[in-house]
Motif scaffolding. Structure first.
Motif, PDB file in Angstrom:
ATOM      1  N   ILE A   1      22.171  31.433  14.699  1.00  0.00           N
ATOM      2  CA  ILE A   1      22.723  31.941  13.444  1.00  0.00           C
ATOM      3  C   ILE A   1      23.277  33.350  13.619  1.00  0.00           C
ATOM      4  CG2 ILE A   1      22.238  32.540  11.042  1.00  0.00           C
ATOM      5  CD1 ILE A   1      22.117  29.572  11.517  1.00  0.00           C
ATOM      6  N   GLN A   2      22.442  34.253  14.125  1.00  0.00           N
ATOM      7  CA  GLN A   2      22.855  35.650  14.273  1.00  0.00           C
ATOM      8  C   GLN A   2      23.801  35.818  15.466  1.00  0.00           C
ATOM      9  OE1 GLN A   2      19.665  34.682  13.941  1.00  0.00           O
ATOM     10  NE2 GLN A   2      18.698  35.838  12.291  1.00  0.00           N
ATOM     11  N   VAL A   3      24.935  36.424  15.196  1.00  0.00           N
ATOM     12  CA  VAL A   3      25.923  36.765  16.223  1.00  0.00           C
ATOM     13  C   VAL A   3      26.175  38.260  16.074  1.00  0.00           C
ATOM     14  CG1 VAL A   3      28.261  36.340  17.091  1.00  0.00           C
ATOM     15  CG2 VAL A   3      26.935  34.460  16.098  1.00  0.00           C
ATOM     16  N   GLU A   4      26.078  39.002  17.172  1.00  0.00           N
ATOM     17  CA  GLU A   4      26.043  40.463  17.032  1.00  0.00           C
ATOM     18  C   GLU A   4      26.772  41.151  18.174  1.00  0.00           C
ATOM     19  OE1 GLU A   4      22.801  44.130  16.664  1.00  0.00           O
ATOM     20  OE2 GLU A   4      22.136  42.146  17.325  1.00  0.00           O
ATOM     21  N   GLY A   5      27.450  42.249  17.828  1.00  0.00           N
ATOM     22  CA  GLY A   5      27.998  43.134  18.849  1.00  0.00           C
ATOM     23  C   GLY A   5      29.509  43.154  18.910  1.00  0.00           C
ATOM     24  N   ASN A   6      30.007  44.129  19.636  1.00  0.00           N
ATOM     25  CA  ASN A   6      31.444  44.247  19.870  1.00  0.00           C
ATOM     26  C   ASN A   6      31.902  43.187  20.866  1.00  0.00           C
ATOM     27  OD1 ASN A   6      29.765  46.092  21.634  1.00  0.00           O
ATOM     28  ND2 ASN A   6      31.678  46.116  22.787  1.00  0.00           N
ATOM     29  N   ILE A   7      33.171  42.829  20.755  1.00  0.00           N
ATOM     30  CA  ILE A   7      33.771  41.885  21.694  1.00  0.00           C
ATOM     31  C   ILE A   7      34.140  42.618  22.978  1.00  0.00           C
ATOM     32  CG2 ILE A   7      35.683  40.287  22.068  1.00  0.00           C
ATOM     33  CD1 ILE A   7      33.713  39.360  19.920  1.00  0.00           C
ATOM     34  N   LEU A   8      33.792  42.039  24.129  1.00  0.00           N
ATOM     35  CA  LEU A   8      34.103  42.664  25.412  1.00  0.00           C
ATOM     36  C   LEU A   8      35.595  42.892  25.559  1.00  0.00           C
ATOM     37  CD1 LEU A   8      32.658  42.157  28.856  1.00  0.00           C
ATOM     38  CD2 LEU A   8      35.057  41.567  28.606  1.00  0.00           C
TER      39      LEU A   8
ATOM     40  N   GLU B   1      28.779  52.899  11.500  1.00  0.00           N
ATOM     41  CA  GLU B   1      30.225  52.868  11.307  1.00  0.00           C
ATOM     42  C   GLU B   1      30.912  52.146  12.462  1.00  0.00           C
ATOM     43  OE1 GLU B   1      31.850  53.819   8.552  1.00  0.00           O
ATOM     44  OE2 GLU B   1      29.816  54.134   7.747  1.00  0.00           O
ATOM     45  N   LEU B   2      30.389  52.317  13.664  1.00  0.00           N
ATOM     46  CA  LEU B   2      30.933  51.603  14.818  1.00  0.00           C
ATOM     47  C   LEU B   2      30.743  50.103  14.640  1.00  0.00           C
ATOM     48  CD1 LEU B   2      29.591  53.901  17.698  1.00  0.00           C
ATOM     49  CD2 LEU B   2      31.871  53.928  16.654  1.00  0.00           C
ATOM     50  N   GLU B   3      29.592  49.715  14.093  1.00  0.00           N
ATOM     51  CA  GLU B   3      29.330  48.301  13.838  1.00  0.00           C
ATOM     52  C   GLU B   3      30.343  47.740  12.839  1.00  0.00           C
ATOM     53  OE1 GLU B   3      25.590  45.462  12.502  1.00  0.00           O
ATOM     54  OE2 GLU B   3      26.060  47.256  11.342  1.00  0.00           O
ATOM     55  N   LYS B   4      30.664  48.501  11.815  1.00  0.00           N
ATOM     56  CA  LYS B   4      31.659  48.051  10.835  1.00  0.00           C
ATOM     57  C   LYS B   4      33.011  47.810  11.502  1.00  0.00           C
ATOM     58  CE  LYS B   4      29.604  50.467   6.867  1.00  0.00           C
ATOM     59  NZ  LYS B   4      29.816  51.573   5.896  1.00  0.00           N
ATOM     60  N   ALA B   5      33.349  48.654  12.459  1.00  0.00           N
ATOM     61  CA  ALA B   5      34.672  48.580  13.092  1.00  0.00           C
ATOM     62  C   ALA B   5      34.859  47.314  13.916  1.00  0.00           C
ATOM     63  CB  ALA B   5      34.894  49.811  13.969  1.00  0.00           C
ATOM     64  N   TRP B   6      33.784  46.731  14.415  1.00  0.00           N
ATOM     65  CA  TRP B   6      33.960  45.523  15.251  1.00  0.00           C
ATOM     66  C   TRP B   6      33.786  44.221  14.461  1.00  0.00           C
ATOM     67  CZ3 TRP B   6      29.419  48.130  17.916  1.00  0.00           C
ATOM     68  CH2 TRP B   6      28.195  47.598  17.534  1.00  0.00           C
ATOM     69  N   GLN B   7      33.627  44.312  13.140  1.00  0.00           N
ATOM     70  CA  GLN B   7      33.379  43.109  12.345  1.00  0.00           C
ATOM     71  C   GLN B   7      34.568  42.147  12.303  1.00  0.00           C
ATOM     72  OE1 GLN B   7      30.351  42.072  11.225  1.00  0.00           O
ATOM     73  NE2 GLN B   7      29.715  43.888  12.399  1.00  0.00           N
ATOM     74  N   VAL B   8      35.793  42.674  12.299  1.00  0.00           N
ATOM     75  CA  VAL B   8      36.968  41.796  12.223  1.00  0.00           C
ATOM     76  C   VAL B   8      37.052  40.918  13.471  1.00  0.00           C
ATOM     77  CG1 VAL B   8      39.488  41.694  12.169  1.00  0.00           C
ATOM     78  CG2 VAL B   8      38.263  43.314  10.691  1.00  0.00           C
ATOM     79  N   SER B   9      36.948  41.532  14.649  1.00  0.00           N
ATOM     80  CA  SER B   9      37.015  40.755  15.895  1.00  0.00           C
ATOM     81  C   SER B   9      35.796  39.853  16.044  1.00  0.00           C
ATOM     82  CB  SER B   9      37.148  41.683  17.107  1.00  0.00           C
ATOM     83  OG  SER B   9      36.076  42.611  17.154  1.00  0.00           O
ATOM     84  N   LEU B  10      34.657  40.306  15.541  1.00  0.00           N
ATOM     85  CA  LEU B  10      33.456  39.474  15.605  1.00  0.00           C
ATOM     86  C   LEU B  10      33.610  38.241  14.720  1.00  0.00           C
ATOM     87  CD1 LEU B  10      30.573  39.293  16.778  1.00  0.00           C
ATOM     88  CD2 LEU B  10      29.770  40.502  14.741  1.00  0.00           C
ATOM     89  N   HIS B  11      34.217  38.421  13.552  1.00  0.00           N
ATOM     90  CA  HIS B  11      34.455  37.286  12.650  1.00  0.00           C
ATOM     91  C   HIS B  11      35.386  36.264  13.306  1.00  0.00           C
ATOM     92  CE1 HIS B  11      34.982  35.047   8.934  1.00  0.00           C
ATOM     93  NE2 HIS B  11      36.284  35.120   9.102  1.00  0.00           N
ATOM     94  N   LYS B  12      36.390  36.741  14.012  1.00  0.00           N
ATOM     95  CA  LYS B  12      37.313  35.828  14.701  1.00  0.00           C
ATOM     96  C   LYS B  12      36.572  35.019  15.761  1.00  0.00           C
ATOM     97  CE  LYS B  12      41.538  38.554  14.038  1.00  0.00           C
ATOM     98  NZ  LYS B  12      42.592  39.352  14.714  1.00  0.00           N
ATOM     99  N   PHE B  13      35.665  35.677  16.485  1.00  0.00           N
ATOM    100  CA  PHE B  13      34.889  34.944  17.484  1.00  0.00           C
ATOM    101  C   PHE B  13      34.007  33.889  16.821  1.00  0.00           C
ATOM    102  CE2 PHE B  13      30.780  34.285  19.528  1.00  0.00           C
ATOM    103  CZ  PHE B  13      31.189  33.734  20.738  1.00  0.00           C
ATOM    104  N   LYS B  14      33.351  34.272  15.729  1.00  0.00           N
ATOM    105  CA  LYS B  14      32.490  33.319  15.034  1.00  0.00           C
ATOM    106  C   LYS B  14      33.270  32.082  14.615  1.00  0.00           C
ATOM    107  CE  LYS B  14      29.316  36.719  12.968  1.00  0.00           C
ATOM    108  NZ  LYS B  14      28.860  37.312  11.690  1.00  0.00           N
TER     109      LYS B  14
END
Length: 399
Positions: A154-161, A371-384
């Protein structure tokens, strides 16, 4: 159901119940290590040798060796012969991390039964990816026997490499905690990287995406020496970043990754600075003395991470917060580890682990990790969204 029967059947157990016709008559290889066992503790090599007599022709092993005896990074394993079956065991963490054509020449199909831990930097999925590439190039097929993601789906976390930080601890643009089983992420890699290997996944039975290892009823066999318990796997997606520093990540102790520290660490200052920001965990101050690795035989001051609510706990974000506070409190003592790291001799290990130079620089500049976590949410959503295409299970049971 007998109270001692696991709730989940792994792909290997499913194979035992229903040996597939498509493997009969094929020359088989097996990628495995000590965690490749049935619920009755029978190893995959013995299962396959029994179900498909005289068809198992070669065994392959990932990092840490076929017996998972090698403790640290860049400690290679040699090739040898299995004394019971008298077939070669090829190490894919040796002079090569890529299976050669000669290795695959004696097989038609590679069966993979590997316990992954759901974290980008764990190298097993990249060993699998190299096997896919070699198999595709030689016209061989691959069968994955699926196993649980021990930290849930369920949980997916972190910036995209980022691609300039690609290495053996991160070949592809995925987040630190990817939320996929080994079968799912193998299918994802096979398709998105256009490897196009002839791939079959044997799904588990009874696994739900909201299950952690403790919910499966299965016995934990360490897939590598420094993940001795399911809890060490739970903290690993965050605590692994300390491999890129001069702090001990707990190697050489009985609680690797669950505890970390250094002789210079001001435990109480660090704890006071972070305690209101970290949910679902308690940081218990302690001292420990590693018997190997960083700060060997020296007393380290640090903390033991106790998870009190796995749904609130964000291992990657929280470890970034801890890292930044240690950097702030110890500007003269703290350093990033210098190369080499996993066969990279120039790039900074921390950049490879984080998958981003910019993220490391932002932490150094004391930019807020939230704030850094907020910045990677768009790319993380695309991965999800992209990864869901390859899900074999939902939140209520296998589809």
């Amino acid at each position: 159901m007998n109270k001692n029967t696991p709730r989940v059947k792994t792909g290997l157990d499913v194979l035992c119940d229903n040996p597939p016709e498509y493997l009969k008559g094929r020359r088989l290889g097996l990628l495995a290590n000590p965690a490749s066992i049935t619920s009755q503790f029978v190893h995959a090599k013995d299962v396959i040798a029994r179900l498909f007599p005289r068809q198992l022709c070669a065994i392959f092993s990932p990092q840490h060796g076929f017996f998972a005896e090698k403790q640290d990074n860049m400690i290679e394993s040699g090739h040898f012969r299995d004394p019971d079956l008298n077939i070669p065991i090829f190490s894919l963490y040796s002079e090569t991390r890529i299976p050669t054509a000669d290795m695959f020449d004696i097989i038609d199909t590679l069966v993979i039964d590997i316990q992954d831990v759901g974290t980008r930097v764990y190298t097993f999925i990249y060993t699998i990816s190299y096997c896919l590439e070699t198999a595709a190039g030689l016209g061989k097929s691959v069968v994955i026997l699926d196993r649980p993601n021990p930290v849930g789906g369920i949980q997916v976390e972190g910036n995209i490499l980022e691609t300039d930080c690609a290495s053996f601890v991160g070949r592809y643009s995925i987040p630190m905690r990817h939320g996929m089983t080994v079968g799912e992420i193998t299918a994802y890699i096979n398709t998105t990287q256009k490897i196009n290997c002839d791939l079959t996944v044997v799904p588990m039975q009874g696994w739900n995406r909201d299950m952690y290892w403790q919910d499966t009823g299965l016995v934990w066999i360490p897939p590598s020496p420094n993940l001795p318990t399911p809890v060490s796997a739970m903290v690993y997606p965050g605590q692994v970043i300390f491999e890129g520093t001069n702090l001990s990540e707990g190697r050489g102790t009985t609680l690797p990754f669950e505890q970390f520290g250094a002789p210079f660490m001001d435990i109480h200052t660090i704890k006071r600075c972070v305690q209101d920001r970290l949910k679902g965990v308690v940081l218990r101050p302690l001292c420990f003395q590693p018997t190997s690795g960083k700060w060997q035989n020296q007393t380290c001051k640090g903390v033991h991470i106790h998870i009190t609510n796995k749904d609130d706990y964000k291992p990657y974000l929280y470890s970034l917060i801890l890292l930044q506070e240690i950097m702030r409190a110890h500007p003269n003592e703290f350093t990033f580890k210098a190369p080499p790291y996993e066969y990279e001799f120039e790039r900074l290990p921390m950049d490879l682990i984080l998958g981003s130079r910019d993220l490391r620089k932002n932490l150094e500049n004391m930019n807020d990790p939230f704030e850094l976590e907020k910045a990677w949410q768009v790319s993380l959503h695309k991965f999800k969204q992209a990864s869901k295409t390859f899900y074999l299970y939902n939140g209520h049971g296998p589809t």
